[in-house]
Design a protein around this motif. Structure first.
Motif, PDB file in Angstrom:
ATOM      1  N   GLU A 176     -55.956 -17.823  41.432  1.00  0.00           N
ATOM      2  CA  GLU A 176     -55.656 -19.218  41.703  1.00  0.00           C
ATOM      3  C   GLU A 176     -55.558 -19.438  43.208  1.00  0.00           C
ATOM      4  O   GLU A 176     -54.872 -18.706  43.912  1.00  0.00           O
ATOM      5  CB  GLU A 176     -54.343 -19.643  41.036  1.00  0.00           C
ATOM      6  N   ASP A 177     -56.260 -20.439  43.689  1.00  0.00           N
ATOM      7  CA  ASP A 177     -56.198 -20.809  45.098  1.00  0.00           C
ATOM      8  C   ASP A 177     -54.956 -21.648  45.369  1.00  0.00           C
ATOM      9  O   ASP A 177     -54.378 -21.613  46.442  1.00  0.00           O
ATOM     10  CB  ASP A 177     -57.455 -21.583  45.473  1.00  0.00           C
ATOM     11  N   ALA A 178     -54.563 -22.412  44.409  1.00  0.00           N
ATOM     12  CA  ALA A 178     -53.358 -23.231  44.454  1.00  0.00           C
ATOM     13  C   ALA A 178     -52.907 -23.393  43.001  1.00  0.00           C
ATOM     14  O   ALA A 178     -53.688 -23.135  42.086  1.00  0.00           O
ATOM     15  CB  ALA A 178     -53.644 -24.587  45.095  1.00  0.00           C
ATOM     16  N   PRO A 179     -51.675 -23.754  42.764  1.00  0.00           N
ATOM     17  CA  PRO A 179     -51.206 -23.887  41.384  1.00  0.00           C
ATOM     18  C   PRO A 179     -52.122 -24.768  40.541  1.00  0.00           C
ATOM     19  O   PRO A 179     -52.398 -25.913  40.886  1.00  0.00           O
ATOM     20  CB  PRO A 179     -49.818 -24.513  41.551  1.00  0.00           C
ATOM     21  N   GLY A 180     -52.648 -24.198  39.472  1.00  0.00           N
ATOM     22  CA  GLY A 180     -53.498 -24.948  38.564  1.00  0.00           C
ATOM     23  C   GLY A 180     -54.949 -25.045  38.971  1.00  0.00           C
ATOM     24  O   GLY A 180     -55.744 -25.638  38.254  1.00  0.00           O
ATOM     25  N   HIS A 181     -55.311 -24.486  40.141  1.00  0.00           N
ATOM     26  CA  HIS A 181     -56.691 -24.572  40.611  1.00  0.00           C
ATOM     27  C   HIS A 181     -57.321 -23.186  40.587  1.00  0.00           C
ATOM     28  O   HIS A 181     -56.957 -22.314  41.368  1.00  0.00           O
ATOM     29  CB  HIS A 181     -56.743 -25.146  42.033  1.00  0.00           C
ATOM     30  N   LEU A 182     -58.256 -22.961  39.672  1.00  0.00           N
ATOM     31  CA  LEU A 182     -58.882 -21.656  39.538  1.00  0.00           C
ATOM     32  C   LEU A 182     -59.861 -21.413  40.671  1.00  0.00           C
ATOM     33  O   LEU A 182     -60.533 -22.328  41.153  1.00  0.00           O
ATOM     34  CB  LEU A 182     -59.585 -21.558  38.181  1.00  0.00           C
ATOM     35  N   LEU A 183     -59.955 -20.172  41.068  1.00  0.00           N
ATOM     36  CA  LEU A 183     -60.726 -19.790  42.243  1.00  0.00           C
ATOM     37  C   LEU A 183     -61.848 -18.840  41.830  1.00  0.00           C
ATOM     38  O   LEU A 183     -61.596 -17.699  41.460  1.00  0.00           O
ATOM     39  CB  LEU A 183     -59.796 -19.102  43.247  1.00  0.00           C
ATOM     40  N   TYR A 184     -63.085 -19.338  41.851  1.00  0.00           N
ATOM     41  CA  TYR A 184     -64.228 -18.472  41.601  1.00  0.00           C
ATOM     42  C   TYR A 184     -64.514 -17.701  42.887  1.00  0.00           C
ATOM     43  O   TYR A 184     -64.790 -18.300  43.924  1.00  0.00           O
ATOM     44  CB  TYR A 184     -65.443 -19.293  41.187  1.00  0.00           C
ATOM     45  N   MET A 185     -64.450 -16.369  42.813  1.00  0.00           N
ATOM     46  CA  MET A 185     -64.464 -15.602  44.056  1.00  0.00           C
ATOM     47  C   MET A 185     -65.210 -14.287  43.889  1.00  0.00           C
ATOM     48  O   MET A 185     -65.196 -13.674  42.817  1.00  0.00           O
ATOM     49  CB  MET A 185     -63.027 -15.326  44.498  1.00  0.00           C
ATOM     50  N   LEU A 186     -65.885 -13.854  44.974  1.00  0.00           N
ATOM     51  CA  LEU A 186     -66.452 -12.514  45.028  1.00  0.00           C
ATOM     52  C   LEU A 186     -66.185 -11.906  46.388  1.00  0.00           C
ATOM     53  O   LEU A 186     -66.000 -12.604  47.380  1.00  0.00           O
ATOM     54  CB  LEU A 186     -67.951 -12.510  44.715  1.00  0.00           C
ATOM     55  N   GLU A 187     -66.121 -10.580  46.421  1.00  0.00           N
ATOM     56  CA  GLU A 187     -66.017  -9.820  47.660  1.00  0.00           C
ATOM     57  C   GLU A 187     -67.232  -8.912  47.765  1.00  0.00           C
ATOM     58  O   GLU A 187     -67.750  -8.422  46.756  1.00  0.00           O
ATOM     59  CB  GLU A 187     -64.764  -8.951  47.663  1.00  0.00           C
ATOM     60  N   PHE A 188     -67.673  -8.649  48.994  1.00  0.00           N
ATOM     61  CA  PHE A 188     -68.818  -7.773  49.168  1.00  0.00           C
ATOM     62  C   PHE A 188     -68.797  -7.164  50.560  1.00  0.00           C
ATOM     63  O   PHE A 188     -68.050  -7.603  51.444  1.00  0.00           O
ATOM     64  CB  PHE A 188     -70.135  -8.537  48.958  1.00  0.00           C
ATOM     65  N   GLY A 189     -69.634  -6.146  50.761  1.00  0.00           N
ATOM     66  CA  GLY A 189     -69.773  -5.525  52.067  1.00  0.00           C
ATOM     67  C   GLY A 189     -69.617  -4.025  52.006  1.00  0.00           C
ATOM     68  O   GLY A 189     -69.573  -3.420  50.926  1.00  0.00           O
ATOM     69  N   GLY A 190     -69.551  -3.418  53.179  1.00  0.00           N
ATOM     70  CA  GLY A 190     -69.399  -1.979  53.240  1.00  0.00           C
ATOM     71  C   GLY A 190     -69.699  -1.425  54.616  1.00  0.00           C
ATOM     72  O   GLY A 190     -70.102  -2.149  55.533  1.00  0.00           O
ATOM     73  N   PRO A 191     -69.545  -0.105  54.779  1.00  0.00           N
ATOM     74  CA  PRO A 191     -69.661   0.514  56.096  1.00  0.00           C
ATOM     75  C   PRO A 191     -71.077   0.761  56.569  1.00  0.00           C
ATOM     76  O   PRO A 191     -71.291   1.100  57.732  1.00  0.00           O
ATOM     77  CB  PRO A 191     -68.916   1.841  55.903  1.00  0.00           C
ATOM     78  N   GLY A 192     -72.079   0.633  55.690  1.00  0.00           N
ATOM     79  CA  GLY A 192     -73.445   0.938  56.092  1.00  0.00           C
ATOM     80  C   GLY A 192     -73.679   2.433  56.147  1.00  0.00           C
ATOM     81  O   GLY A 192     -73.063   3.204  55.427  1.00  0.00           O
ATOM     82  N   GLY A 193     -74.590   2.850  57.023  1.00  0.00           N
ATOM     83  CA  GLY A 193     -74.915   4.271  57.124  1.00  0.00           C
ATOM     84  C   GLY A 193     -76.389   4.504  56.899  1.00  0.00           C
ATOM     85  O   GLY A 193     -77.229   3.718  57.335  1.00  0.00           O
ATOM     86  N   LYS A 194     -76.721   5.567  56.197  1.00  0.00           N
ATOM     87  CA  LYS A 194     -78.118   5.921  55.930  1.00  0.00           C
ATOM     88  C   LYS A 194     -78.622   5.124  54.734  1.00  0.00           C
ATOM     89  O   LYS A 194     -78.677   5.607  53.614  1.00  0.00           O
ATOM     90  CB  LYS A 194     -78.239   7.417  55.677  1.00  0.00           C
ATOM     91  N   CYS A 195     -79.002   3.881  55.004  1.00  0.00           N
ATOM     92  CA  CYS A 195     -79.326   2.941  53.924  1.00  0.00           C
ATOM     93  C   CYS A 195     -80.691   2.286  54.085  1.00  0.00           C
ATOM     94  O   CYS A 195     -81.209   1.728  53.114  1.00  0.00           O
ATOM     95  CB  CYS A 195     -78.299   1.817  53.868  1.00  0.00           C
ATOM     96  N   ASP A 196     -81.275   2.243  55.280  1.00  0.00           N
ATOM     97  CA  ASP A 196     -82.460   1.451  55.591  1.00  0.00           C
ATOM     98  C   ASP A 196     -82.149  -0.040  55.403  1.00  0.00           C
ATOM     99  O   ASP A 196     -81.020  -0.455  55.592  1.00  0.00           O
ATOM    100  CB  ASP A 196     -83.665   1.902  54.757  1.00  0.00           C
ATOM    101  N   ASP A 197     -83.123  -0.858  54.986  1.00  0.00           N
ATOM    102  CA  ASP A 197     -82.937  -2.307  54.855  1.00  0.00           C
ATOM    103  C   ASP A 197     -82.350  -2.607  53.478  1.00  0.00           C
ATOM    104  O   ASP A 197     -83.030  -2.427  52.469  1.00  0.00           O
ATOM    105  CB  ASP A 197     -84.266  -3.050  54.997  1.00  0.00           C
ATOM    106  N   LYS A 198     -81.114  -3.074  53.443  1.00  0.00           N
ATOM    107  CA  LYS A 198     -80.465  -3.237  52.160  1.00  0.00           C
ATOM    108  C   LYS A 198     -79.764  -4.579  52.053  1.00  0.00           C
ATOM    109  O   LYS A 198     -79.411  -5.211  53.045  1.00  0.00           O
ATOM    110  CB  LYS A 198     -79.458  -2.097  51.918  1.00  0.00           C
ATOM    111  N   LEU A 199     -79.533  -4.997  50.810  1.00  0.00           N
ATOM    112  CA  LEU A 199     -78.838  -6.247  50.569  1.00  0.00           C
ATOM    113  C   LEU A 199     -78.001  -6.153  49.312  1.00  0.00           C
ATOM    114  O   LEU A 199     -78.234  -5.310  48.451  1.00  0.00           O
ATOM    115  CB  LEU A 199     -79.832  -7.415  50.414  1.00  0.00           C
ATOM    116  N   VAL A 200     -77.016  -7.004  49.242  1.00  0.00           N
ATOM    117  CA  VAL A 200     -76.270  -7.216  48.002  1.00  0.00           C
ATOM    118  C   VAL A 200     -76.259  -8.705  47.764  1.00  0.00           C
ATOM    119  O   VAL A 200     -76.135  -9.497  48.693  1.00  0.00           O
ATOM    120  CB  VAL A 200     -74.817  -6.670  48.067  1.00  0.00           C
ATOM    121  N   HIS A 201     -76.465  -9.114  46.524  1.00  0.00           N
ATOM    122  CA  HIS A 201     -76.365 -10.538  46.257  1.00  0.00           C
ATOM    123  C   HIS A 201     -75.930 -10.765  44.824  1.00  0.00           C
ATOM    124  O   HIS A 201     -75.955  -9.873  43.992  1.00  0.00           O
ATOM    125  CB  HIS A 201     -77.656 -11.288  46.589  1.00  0.00           C
ATOM    126  N   PHE A 202     -75.552 -12.016  44.585  1.00  0.00           N
ATOM    127  CA  PHE A 202     -74.961 -12.393  43.305  1.00  0.00           C
ATOM    128  C   PHE A 202     -75.567 -13.708  42.871  1.00  0.00           C
ATOM    129  O   PHE A 202     -75.799 -14.589  43.695  1.00  0.00           O
ATOM    130  CB  PHE A 202     -73.445 -12.544  43.504  1.00  0.00           C
TER     131      PHE A 202
END
Length: 223
Positions: free
Chosen positions: A197-223
């Protein structure tokens, strides 16, 4: 390059029509390592059309205070102050032009004539991407940390919505979603749905993403 964006798209991959909006760090584009506001467009998956910001004709700029490519001054720090901003891509139902908006203010629009198949979007998305020379280490995405269910430690989107043909906004339900992660050892993505909940009674559609990188080449994450 490392970026975070929301986008709308339509059509098969070879002729994909797409508009993206978000923030971007790219020394090649901007000559520095600052975070910049960016948008991009294409009508054929970048084969012959489209570009970032104003690097090619297309976008019609209407805002006198800010511009695509502008450096962003409020930058979040891991374990410190967190900043966010509102991004919005919408189509004018009369002109069919696609407008982009930041924090409730229009920046300008992409004329309908630019696109071959974008009178509506068959997919919307949120996520991040990195780009690096082949064989070199990939940069961090977001804060450089994986999603950990401790909200705001990683890069995030919150209050995620899309509009139907009646201009009514909805949060993405799980049955409507799919996620794509190139290299889970380097980056990850977690969608929480409306579990918070972002505020009382208000639902929060949320995602988290990311990371440290490294030996990955060209990469993406999406939803």
């Amino acid at each position: 390059m490392s970026l975070s964006h929301v986008w709308v798209q339509n059509g098969p991959i070879k002729t994909n029509n797409k508009i993206s909006l978000g923030w971007q760090v790219s020394s090649d584009l901007y000559g520095d390592n600052k975070t910049h506001l960016y948008a991009s467009w294409t009508s054929d998956n970048f084969h012959n059309t489209g570009c970032y910001n104003l690097r090619c004709p297309g976008f019609v700029h209407t805002n006198k205070r800010t511009y695509l490519g502008a450096p962003m001054t409020n930058i979040s720090s891991y374990g410190g102050t967190t900043f966010d901003f509102v991004t919005y891509i919408y189509m004018d139902p009369k002109t069919k032009n696609w407008w982009i908006q930041i924090d409730g203010t229009d920046l300008g629009y992409y004329p309908a004539k630019l696109f071959s198949n974008l009178t509506s979007a068959d997919k919307v998305g949120w996520g991040g991407r990195t780009l690096t020379p082949h064989g070199s280490l990939s940069p961090q995405m977001g804060s450089g940390h994986f999603p950990d269910k401790n909200l705001y430690d990683a890069c995030y989107f919150r209050t995620m919505t899309f509009e139907n043909s009646s201009r009514i906004r909805f949060g993405p339900e799980r049955y409507q979603t799919e996620k794509y992660i190139d290299k889970p050892k380097c980056y990850d993505l977690t969608y929480y749905g409306n579990a918070y909940e972002d505020a009382p009674g208000h639902l929060l559609y949320m995602l988290e993403f990311g990371g440290p990188g490294g030996k990955c080449d060209d990469k993406l994450v999406h939803f």
